[in-house]
Design an enzyme around this catalytic site. Structure first.
Site, PDB file in Angstrom:
ATOM      1  CB  SER A 140      -0.758   0.099   1.481  1.00 16.13           C
ATOM      2  OG  SER A 140      -1.624  -1.142   1.371  1.00 16.13           O
ATOM      3  CB  SER A 174       1.584  -5.040   9.415  1.00 16.72           C
ATOM      4  OG  SER A 174       0.273  -4.645   8.908  1.00 16.72           O
ATOM      5  CD  GLU A 229      -3.184  -8.889   3.349  1.00 14.15           C
ATOM      6  OE1 GLU A 229      -2.327  -8.805   2.353  1.00 14.15           O
ATOM      7  OE2 GLU A 229      -3.690  -7.948   3.911  1.00 14.15           O
ATOM      8  CD  GLU A 266     -16.560   1.136   2.152  1.00 14.27           C
ATOM      9  OE1 GLU A 266     -15.363   0.805   2.410  1.00 14.27           O
ATOM     10  OE2 GLU A 266     -17.299   1.541   3.055  1.00 14.27           O
TER      11      GLU A 266
HETATM   12  C1  LIG Z   1      -4.459  -3.309  10.422  1.00 18.69           C
HETATM   13  C2  LIG Z   1      -4.072  -3.009   8.786  1.00 18.69           C
HETATM   14  C3  LIG Z   1      -2.830  -3.381   8.633  1.00 18.69           C
HETATM   15  C4  LIG Z   1      -2.414  -3.401   7.323  1.00 18.69           C
HETATM   16  N1  LIG Z   1      -1.432  -4.184   6.810  1.00 18.69           N
HETATM   17  C5  LIG Z   1      -0.530  -3.575   5.598  1.00 18.69           C
HETATM   18  C6  LIG Z   1       0.458  -4.309   5.239  1.00 18.69           C
HETATM   19  O1  LIG Z   1       1.134  -4.780   6.067  1.00 18.69           O
HETATM   20  N2  LIG Z   1       1.031  -3.843   4.074  1.00 18.69           N
HETATM   21  C7  LIG Z   1       0.481  -3.232   3.110  1.00 18.69           C
HETATM   22  O2  LIG Z   1       0.785  -2.884   2.013  1.00 18.69           O
HETATM   23  N3  LIG Z   1      -0.857  -2.680   3.581  1.00 18.69           N
HETATM   24  C8  LIG Z   1      -1.609  -2.951   4.714  1.00 18.69           C
HETATM   25  N4  LIG Z   1      -2.688  -2.307   4.969  1.00 18.69           N
HETATM   26  C9  LIG Z   1      -3.498  -1.480   4.153  1.00 18.69           C
HETATM   27  C10 LIG Z   1      -4.619  -2.067   3.478  1.00 18.69           C
HETATM   28  O3  LIG Z   1      -4.497  -3.165   2.580  1.00 18.69           O
HETATM   29  C11 LIG Z   1      -5.237  -0.857   3.014  1.00 18.69           C
HETATM   30  O4  LIG Z   1      -5.670  -0.084   4.115  1.00 18.69           O
HETATM   31  C12 LIG Z   1      -6.707  -1.158   2.181  1.00 18.69           C
HETATM   32  O5  LIG Z   1      -6.376  -2.055   1.101  1.00 18.69           O
HETATM   33  C13 LIG Z   1      -7.273   0.206   1.775  1.00 18.69           C
HETATM   34  O6  LIG Z   1      -6.522   0.957   0.974  1.00 18.69           O
HETATM   35  P1  LIG Z   1      -6.546   2.559   1.464  1.00 18.69           P
HETATM   36  O7  LIG Z   1      -6.082   2.617   3.046  1.00 18.69           O
HETATM   37  O8  LIG Z   1      -5.365   3.218   0.514  1.00 18.69           O
HETATM   38  O9  LIG Z   1      -8.065   3.147   1.216  1.00 18.69           O
HETATM   39  P2  LIG Z   1      -8.359   3.875  -0.250  1.00 18.69           P
HETATM   40  O10 LIG Z   1      -8.281   2.911  -1.135  1.00 18.69           O
HETATM   41  O11 LIG Z   1      -7.979   5.014  -0.458  1.00 18.69           O
HETATM   42  O12 LIG Z   1      -9.992   3.686   0.152  1.00 18.69           O
HETATM   43  C14 LIG Z   1     -10.502   5.017   0.791  1.00 18.69           C
HETATM   44  C15 LIG Z   1     -11.979   4.670   0.960  1.00 18.69           C
HETATM   45  O13 LIG Z   1     -12.581   4.467  -0.403  1.00 18.69           O
HETATM   46  C16 LIG Z   1     -13.331   3.358  -0.507  1.00 18.69           C
HETATM   47  N5  LIG Z   1     -13.089   3.011  -1.931  1.00 18.69           N
HETATM   48  C17 LIG Z   1     -11.849   2.695  -2.625  1.00 18.69           C
HETATM   49  N6  LIG Z   1     -12.158   2.113  -3.765  1.00 18.69           N
HETATM   50  C18 LIG Z   1     -13.441   1.955  -3.959  1.00 18.69           C
HETATM   51  C19 LIG Z   1     -14.369   1.444  -4.799  1.00 18.69           C
HETATM   52  N7  LIG Z   1     -13.657   0.787  -6.181  1.00 18.69           N
HETATM   53  N8  LIG Z   1     -15.603   1.395  -4.692  1.00 18.69           N
HETATM   54  C20 LIG Z   1     -16.170   1.678  -3.544  1.00 18.69           C
HETATM   55  N9  LIG Z   1     -15.503   2.181  -2.649  1.00 18.69           N
HETATM   56  C21 LIG Z   1     -14.062   2.530  -2.564  1.00 18.69           C
HETATM   57  C22 LIG Z   1     -12.603   2.177   0.503  1.00 18.69           C
HETATM   58  O14 LIG Z   1     -13.517   1.380   0.535  1.00 18.69           O
HETATM   59  C23 LIG Z   1     -12.511   3.470   1.638  1.00 18.69           C
HETATM   60  O15 LIG Z   1     -13.448   3.670   2.536  1.00 18.69           O
HETATM   61  C24 LIG Z   1      -3.169  -2.374   6.475  1.00 18.69           C
HETATM   62  C25 LIG Z   1      -4.250  -2.038   6.617  1.00 18.69           C
HETATM   63  C26 LIG Z   1      -4.751  -2.199   7.953  1.00 18.69           C
HETATM   64  C27 LIG Z   1      -5.948  -1.417   8.648  1.00 18.69           C
END
Ligand SMILES: Cc1cc2nc3c(=O)[nH]c(=O)nc-3n(C[C@H](O)[C@H](O)[C@H](O)COP(=O)(O)OP(=O)(O)OC[C@H]3O[C@@H](n4cnc5c(N)ncnc54)[C@H](O)[C@@H]3O)c2cc1C
Length: 380
Positions: free
Chosen positions: A131, A163, A246, A362
């Protein structure tokens, strides 16, 4: 749907129980959620080594690489028995359950020889560097650049939510190697040495007070060509392998919720259970039982060799709701006594992360909409 173990499954369960009773940890090893990370990490390392010494470190890996060659049903039984024995998830889950399978499927013989045994034996800790600040759900859009320079690549960019990166020896990074082609086509996966010059981890403090994940800045990090996992520009295939594993590692109801624990908590606070709380508890029971049946349906499908599709999205969505509601009910029963510290507050504050990690609510709804309801595809 079959709710009972087959004779083979029952025998496997008995074997797992015997191992856990003889060698299972007697103290908390959940280094991925504990507020006392420094104390728990050495115990988690010791537990990983114990599992490896007895051949239980990686059920699904082939036997030649130290695994058990077990199938998904055995994996679920193993998870159920871990939960029964109150063994939490450790920081080795990234190496064993996500990176390891990617190396097994896509890695070179040299990469397998260098890393797999060390992952199983807790010698190396791994993180997932996927990410980025602008790219999580839309992971194929990542912008961290890797440019070829002779026998090396030069990697520059920023990752986030990584993480365990602050404790990691290696990270598996998804980087853009060809910005001129369609976004899924120009990506490559690299093994990053987390101690290489140019790698900087900044832990992010969460609302639980813990700092389990990080921002990772990669500033002209030099990576040898033999650290490419899979083929150049075909990193999306590697990422898909990691993400699929995962989802399986984050698990079903058995790893995240235990009705027995919750019922014991309610019984201990029975004097605070009013009519509204009683309704909420009954609702939670209905959700939990429904999820157990869904889980049983998934296990039955796996046992027949079928691949569950939308069930895992339904499971993830419902499980997040269940765990969040559990935290809310517990805090309500505790009242002011729940504030400040304790397991209930930790669960209450950490549970919203379940709606995000491993694919947001979502995104799960999009999958259910498309695959179950037959709605038009997400234009994104
Ligand atoms: C506890 C935890 C551990 C994690 N560990 C890791 C890790 O080790 N390595 C790593 O790489 N990542 C990690 N992540 C990241 C995680 O994979 C991302 O947070 C997740 O995929 C969402 O991406 P984002 O945060 O960029 O949100 P975004 O993708 O920017 O989304 C923001 C909002 O928009 C909504 N949204 C986005 N696209 C759409 C769509 N097409 N349709 C409808 N709604 C949409 C989402 O649901 C969300 O509400 C971790 C996250 C958490 C919470």
């Amino acid at each position: 749907m079959d709710l009972n173990d087959s004779p083979n499954e029952a025998a496997f369960r008995a074997e797992v129980r015997a191992f856990l009773e003889a060698h299972g940890p007697t103290e908390d090893v959940s280094s991925f959620s504990s507020p006392d990370e420094d104390a728990v990490v050495p115990r988690a390392d010791a537990w990983q080594r114990t599992m490896h010494a007895h051949g239980w470190a990686a059920l699904a890996w082939p036997k030649e690489f130290g695994g058990r060659g077990a199938g998904p049903v055995e994996q679920i039984i193993w998870n159920q028995e871990l939960a029964r024995h109150a063994v939490g998830m450790t920081h080795h889950v990234v190496g064993v359950a996500m990176v390891g399978p990617a190396l097994l499927y896509h890695g070179t013989s040299a990469q397998k020889a260098q890393h797999l045994e060390r992952i199983l034996n807790a010698d190396d800790i791994w993180c997932e560097l996927f990410s980025e600040p602008g790219f999580g759900s839309d992971l194929a859009g990542v912008q961290t650049r890797a440019e070829r320079d002779g026998d090396e690549w030069v990697v520059t960019g920023q990752k986030v939510w990584s993480s365990g990166a602050h404790r990691s020896d290696y990270g598996l990074a998804l980087c853009r190697t060809d910005p001129a082609v369609a976004k899924h086509a120009g990506l490559t996966a690299f093994v990053i040495d987390m101690r290489a010059p140019g790698v900087e981890c900044r832990p992010l403090r969460q609302m639980t007070g813990n700092a389990h994940f990080n921002e990772v800045f990669l500033s002209e990090v030099r990576v040898p060509h033999d650290a490419v996992v899979g083929e150049v520009d075909r990193g999306w295939e590697v990422a898909r392998t990691v993400l699929m594993h995962e989802r399986m590692a984050l698990g079903g109801i058995e790893t995240a919720f235990d009705w027995g624990d919750f019922a014991a908590f309610v019984a201990a606070h029975a004097d605070r259970v009013d009519d509204i709380a009683r309704q909420d508890i009954a609702q939670l029971y209905v959700w939990a039982r429904s999820l157990e049946f869904l889980n049983a349906r998934v296990i039955t499908k796996l046992g027949r060799g079928d691949v569950p599709t939308a069930e895992s999205s339904i499971m993830k969505l419902a499980l997040a709701r269940l765990v969040i509601e559990q935290g809310r009910i517990q805090m309500r029963l505790l009242g002011a006594a729940g504030l400040g510290s304790g397991d209930a507050q930790l669960r209450f504050l950490s549970s919203p992360a379940m709606k995000i990690g491993g694919g947001t609510d979502e995104i799960q709804r999009n999958i259910i909409g498309e695959r179950v309801l037959g709605l038009p595809r997400d234009p994104g």
